[in-house]
Design a protein around this motif. Structure first.
Motif, PDB file in Angstrom:
ATOM      1  N   ILE A   3       0.206  -8.238  -1.031  1.00  0.00           N
ATOM      2  CA  ILE A   3      -0.576  -9.176  -0.222  1.00  0.00           C
ATOM      3  C   ILE A   3      -2.071  -8.949  -0.403  1.00  0.00           C
ATOM      4  O   ILE A   3      -2.859  -9.886  -0.401  1.00  0.00           O
ATOM      5  CB  ILE A   3      -0.170  -9.077   1.266  1.00  0.00           C
ATOM      6  CG1 ILE A   3      -0.840 -10.159   2.104  1.00  0.00           C
ATOM      7  CG2 ILE A   3      -0.477  -7.712   1.854  1.00  0.00           C
ATOM      8  CD1 ILE A   3      -0.288 -10.270   3.493  1.00  0.00           C
ATOM      9  N   LEU A   4      -2.515  -7.692  -0.572  1.00  0.00           N
ATOM     10  CA  LEU A   4      -3.948  -7.414  -0.713  1.00  0.00           C
ATOM     11  C   LEU A   4      -4.341  -7.189  -2.162  1.00  0.00           C
ATOM     12  O   LEU A   4      -5.322  -7.730  -2.636  1.00  0.00           O
ATOM     13  CB  LEU A   4      -4.324  -6.174   0.105  1.00  0.00           C
ATOM     14  CG  LEU A   4      -4.131  -6.274   1.610  1.00  0.00           C
ATOM     15  CD1 LEU A   4      -4.344  -4.930   2.254  1.00  0.00           C
ATOM     16  CD2 LEU A   4      -5.091  -7.272   2.201  1.00  0.00           C
ATOM     17  N   LEU A   5      -3.600  -6.379  -2.866  1.00  0.00           N
ATOM     18  CA  LEU A   5      -3.933  -6.072  -4.253  1.00  0.00           C
ATOM     19  C   LEU A   5      -3.351  -7.144  -5.155  1.00  0.00           C
ATOM     20  O   LEU A   5      -2.444  -7.876  -4.754  1.00  0.00           O
ATOM     21  CB  LEU A   5      -3.366  -4.708  -4.626  1.00  0.00           C
ATOM     22  CG  LEU A   5      -3.759  -3.578  -3.689  1.00  0.00           C
ATOM     23  CD1 LEU A   5      -2.985  -2.327  -4.017  1.00  0.00           C
ATOM     24  CD2 LEU A   5      -5.238  -3.313  -3.769  1.00  0.00           C
ATOM     25  N   PRO A  31      -1.726   2.583  -3.406  1.00  0.00           N
ATOM     26  CA  PRO A  31      -2.898   3.443  -3.255  1.00  0.00           C
ATOM     27  C   PRO A  31      -2.989   4.256  -1.968  1.00  0.00           C
ATOM     28  O   PRO A  31      -3.732   5.219  -1.953  1.00  0.00           O
ATOM     29  CB  PRO A  31      -4.066   2.468  -3.359  1.00  0.00           C
ATOM     30  CG  PRO A  31      -3.500   1.136  -3.122  1.00  0.00           C
ATOM     31  CD  PRO A  31      -2.094   1.178  -3.583  1.00  0.00           C
ATOM     32  N   LEU A  32      -2.294   3.906  -0.908  1.00  0.00           N
ATOM     33  CA  LEU A  32      -2.430   4.721   0.300  1.00  0.00           C
ATOM     34  C   LEU A  32      -1.456   5.899   0.332  1.00  0.00           C
ATOM     35  O   LEU A  32      -1.453   6.662   1.276  1.00  0.00           O
ATOM     36  CB  LEU A  32      -2.269   3.861   1.563  1.00  0.00           C
ATOM     37  CG  LEU A  32      -3.450   2.952   1.903  1.00  0.00           C
ATOM     38  CD1 LEU A  32      -3.340   2.431   3.319  1.00  0.00           C
ATOM     39  CD2 LEU A  32      -4.786   3.654   1.735  1.00  0.00           C
ATOM     40  N   TRP A  71      -1.345  -4.773 -10.213  1.00  0.00           N
ATOM     41  CA  TRP A  71      -1.688  -3.416  -9.773  1.00  0.00           C
ATOM     42  C   TRP A  71      -0.489  -2.475  -9.943  1.00  0.00           C
ATOM     43  O   TRP A  71       0.633  -2.851  -9.633  1.00  0.00           O
ATOM     44  CB  TRP A  71      -2.124  -3.439  -8.308  1.00  0.00           C
ATOM     45  CG  TRP A  71      -2.795  -2.187  -7.872  1.00  0.00           C
ATOM     46  CD1 TRP A  71      -2.202  -0.998  -7.562  1.00  0.00           C
ATOM     47  CD2 TRP A  71      -4.189  -1.980  -7.681  1.00  0.00           C
ATOM     48  NE1 TRP A  71      -3.146  -0.076  -7.197  1.00  0.00           N
ATOM     49  CE2 TRP A  71      -4.377  -0.651  -7.268  1.00  0.00           C
ATOM     50  CE3 TRP A  71      -5.311  -2.803  -7.832  1.00  0.00           C
ATOM     51  CZ2 TRP A  71      -5.639  -0.108  -6.995  1.00  0.00           C
ATOM     52  CZ3 TRP A  71      -6.555  -2.270  -7.556  1.00  0.00           C
ATOM     53  CH2 TRP A  71      -6.716  -0.933  -7.140  1.00  0.00           C
ATOM     54  N   LEU A 115       0.799  -1.223   0.000  1.00  0.00           N
ATOM     55  CA  LEU A 115       0.000   0.000   0.000  1.00  0.00           C
ATOM     56  C   LEU A 115       0.835   1.278   0.000  1.00  0.00           C
ATOM     57  O   LEU A 115       0.352   2.325  -0.410  1.00  0.00           O
ATOM     58  CB  LEU A 115      -0.957  -0.005   1.193  1.00  0.00           C
ATOM     59  CG  LEU A 115      -1.934  -1.191   1.218  1.00  0.00           C
ATOM     60  CD1 LEU A 115      -2.738  -1.194   2.489  1.00  0.00           C
ATOM     61  CD2 LEU A 115      -2.851  -1.180   0.026  1.00  0.00           C
ATOM     62  N   ARG A 166     -13.281  13.761  -3.743  1.00  0.00           N
ATOM     63  CA  ARG A 166     -14.073  14.769  -3.042  1.00  0.00           C
ATOM     64  C   ARG A 166     -13.211  15.464  -2.003  1.00  0.00           C
ATOM     65  O   ARG A 166     -12.557  14.789  -1.231  1.00  0.00           O
ATOM     66  CB  ARG A 166     -15.289  14.169  -2.371  1.00  0.00           C
ATOM     67  CG  ARG A 166     -16.220  15.271  -1.880  1.00  0.00           C
ATOM     68  CD  ARG A 166     -17.572  14.744  -1.493  1.00  0.00           C
ATOM     69  NE  ARG A 166     -17.489  14.056  -0.213  1.00  0.00           N
ATOM     70  CZ  ARG A 166     -18.532  13.747   0.533  1.00  0.00           C
ATOM     71  NH1 ARG A 166     -19.740  14.059   0.121  1.00  0.00           N
ATOM     72  NH2 ARG A 166     -18.411  13.096   1.668  1.00  0.00           N
ATOM     73  N   ASN A 182     -10.992   4.899 -11.307  1.00  0.00           N
ATOM     74  CA  ASN A 182     -11.774   4.309 -10.226  1.00  0.00           C
ATOM     75  C   ASN A 182     -12.138   5.269  -9.104  1.00  0.00           C
ATOM     76  O   ASN A 182     -13.155   5.104  -8.453  1.00  0.00           O
ATOM     77  CB  ASN A 182     -10.990   3.125  -9.624  1.00  0.00           C
ATOM     78  CG  ASN A 182     -10.855   1.987 -10.596  1.00  0.00           C
ATOM     79  OD1 ASN A 182     -11.828   1.583 -11.217  1.00  0.00           O
ATOM     80  ND2 ASN A 182      -9.657   1.483 -10.756  1.00  0.00           N
ATOM     81  N   ILE A 183     -11.299   6.267  -8.864  1.00  0.00           N
ATOM     82  CA  ILE A 183     -11.522   7.111  -7.693  1.00  0.00           C
ATOM     83  C   ILE A 183     -12.362   8.329  -8.055  1.00  0.00           C
ATOM     84  O   ILE A 183     -12.054   9.039  -9.005  1.00  0.00           O
ATOM     85  CB  ILE A 183     -10.178   7.555  -7.073  1.00  0.00           C
ATOM     86  CG1 ILE A 183      -9.425   6.341  -6.529  1.00  0.00           C
ATOM     87  CG2 ILE A 183     -10.391   8.571  -5.981  1.00  0.00           C
ATOM     88  CD1 ILE A 183      -8.111   6.658  -5.901  1.00  0.00           C
ATOM     89  N   VAL A 184     -13.455   8.519  -7.302  1.00  0.00           N
ATOM     90  CA  VAL A 184     -14.230   9.751  -7.398  1.00  0.00           C
ATOM     91  C   VAL A 184     -13.713  10.673  -6.290  1.00  0.00           C
ATOM     92  O   VAL A 184     -13.868  10.377  -5.113  1.00  0.00           O
ATOM     93  CB  VAL A 184     -15.735   9.470  -7.208  1.00  0.00           C
ATOM     94  CG1 VAL A 184     -16.525  10.757  -7.369  1.00  0.00           C
ATOM     95  CG2 VAL A 184     -16.202   8.445  -8.196  1.00  0.00           C
TER      96      VAL A 184
END
Lengths: 188, 152
Positions: B128-130, B138-139, B134, B114, B152, B148-150
């Motif tokens: 391990i997660l994605l 993402p973090l 990928w 991440l 705000r 994918n990301i909207v």
């Protein structure tokens, strides 16, 4: 403790479909009667798939357990195999990683099959709509949805209401007409 | 052992440790290249014996990346938080502690996944997660995914 639905009268659940059926089958009283019998059976033995991905699943289990007990309405046993299930209740967040699994489960279910999107995650992505890299923003991007049950998570009463809406939908279907149409198209 | 005694013991092990004020746990910052030695020492020490890594976190400060270790002693029941930082955002790398704390193996994989922080000498450093295909981490604050990301 009885579950009461305030916004809809009991009679409404039974009434309007007859008229719809009558119109659909061009007033053929014979087929409507058979359809009525078939739909009565189908709508009162809807078997859901054991599928839950987050907290909505807990509410779904509560709806199935003794206190709310949706077997009263014919939403009978949870089936562990998609081959035996009629409805998949998408209870919870669907991530990009879960999406192919859900799609496969839906594809493995036999026709006729129905989908209930339960909770805001399954409807639109809910709390994960903004700034999330991993969540599908609404399960209707993947599979066709019949009934949306809003809430975060919805109470078991809400799911009961949603399931009853699905039953209304099933009762308004014309099974024979569908079969007839299918045969005509294949013959041509 | 209370926090004041712990502080003195830590200072005797690593004089360059910097302590933070007003924190729940006794919190120290140490240079990133010291983490492996330091963890080994405080684990093997008879007097403090930090034998349990109960949380391992990655963090993006914006200008730098960091790793935070929450340690506990099951023998003396005291806790400590160890923070390290690296200002290298392109190829950040710190030493693994998974030969000291076995649980760090999965935690470090998650942080690598991440945040993209590499852990030197890690036996099996992969996502391990994605999924493997990928791109990006993402973090991270500067992660951009317009599909994918909207926002705000």
């Amino acid at each position: 403790m009885g579950v009461k639905i305030k916004s809809m009268k009991d009679a409404d659940f039974k009434d309007n479909e007859t008229l719809e059926l009558f119109k659909e089958t061009d007033g053929n009283i014979f087929t409507t009667t058979i359809d009525n019998i078939l739909n009565w059976g189908r709508s009162n033995s809807v078997w859901p798939l054991t599928f839950a991905t987050s907290c909505c699943g807990i509410e779904m289990m509560a709806a199935g357990a003794a206190r709310h007990d949706f077997a009263r309405f014919g939403i009978e046993v949870y089936r562990a195999s998609p081959r035996q299930a009629d409805v998949i209740v998408v209870a919870g967040t669907i991530t990009n990683k879960m999406a192919p699994v859900l799609k496969r489960l839906y594809d493995q279910m036999s026709e006729p099959k129905y989908v209930i999107a339960m909770g805001s995650c399954a409807i639109s992505g809910g709390p994960f709509f903004y700034n999330s890299y991993s969540v599908i923003k609404g399960v209707d991007h993947l599979i066709p949805v019949d009934v949306y049950v809003p809430g975060c998570p919805p109470r078991p009463e809400s799911l009961l209401y949603g399931v009853m809406q699905l039953q209304r939908k099933i009762k308004a279907e014309s099974f024979l007409k569908k079969q007839f149409k299918k045969n005509v198209t294949t013959n041509e | 052992m209370n926090n004041e005694e712990l502080k003195q013991t830590i200072l005797s092990i690593l004089p360059s440790a910097v302590f933070e004020e007003n924190t729940q746990f006794l919190t120290i910052q140490i240079p990133a290249d010291q983490i492996h030695d330091f963890a080994k020492k405080i684990k093997e020490s008879e007097t403090i014996s930090f034998d349990y890594l109960f949380c391992l976190t990655g963090i993006d400060y914006g200008d730098s990346l960091g790793v935070i270790y929450h340690l506990r002693s099951t023998k003396y029941r005291h806790e400590i938080v160890v923070k390290i930082k690296t200002s290298d955002r392109e190829t950040p790398a710190v030493d693994t502690v998974c030969d000291i704390y076995k649980t760090a193996e999965f935690h470090e994989r998650e942080i690598f996944d991440l945040f993209g922080i590499k852990f030197n000498h890690h036996p099996d450093l992969r996502r391990i997660l994605l999924d493997e295909s990928w791109e990006g981490h993402p973090l991270r604050k500067d992660y951009i995914d317009e599909v994918n990301i909207v926002e705000r």
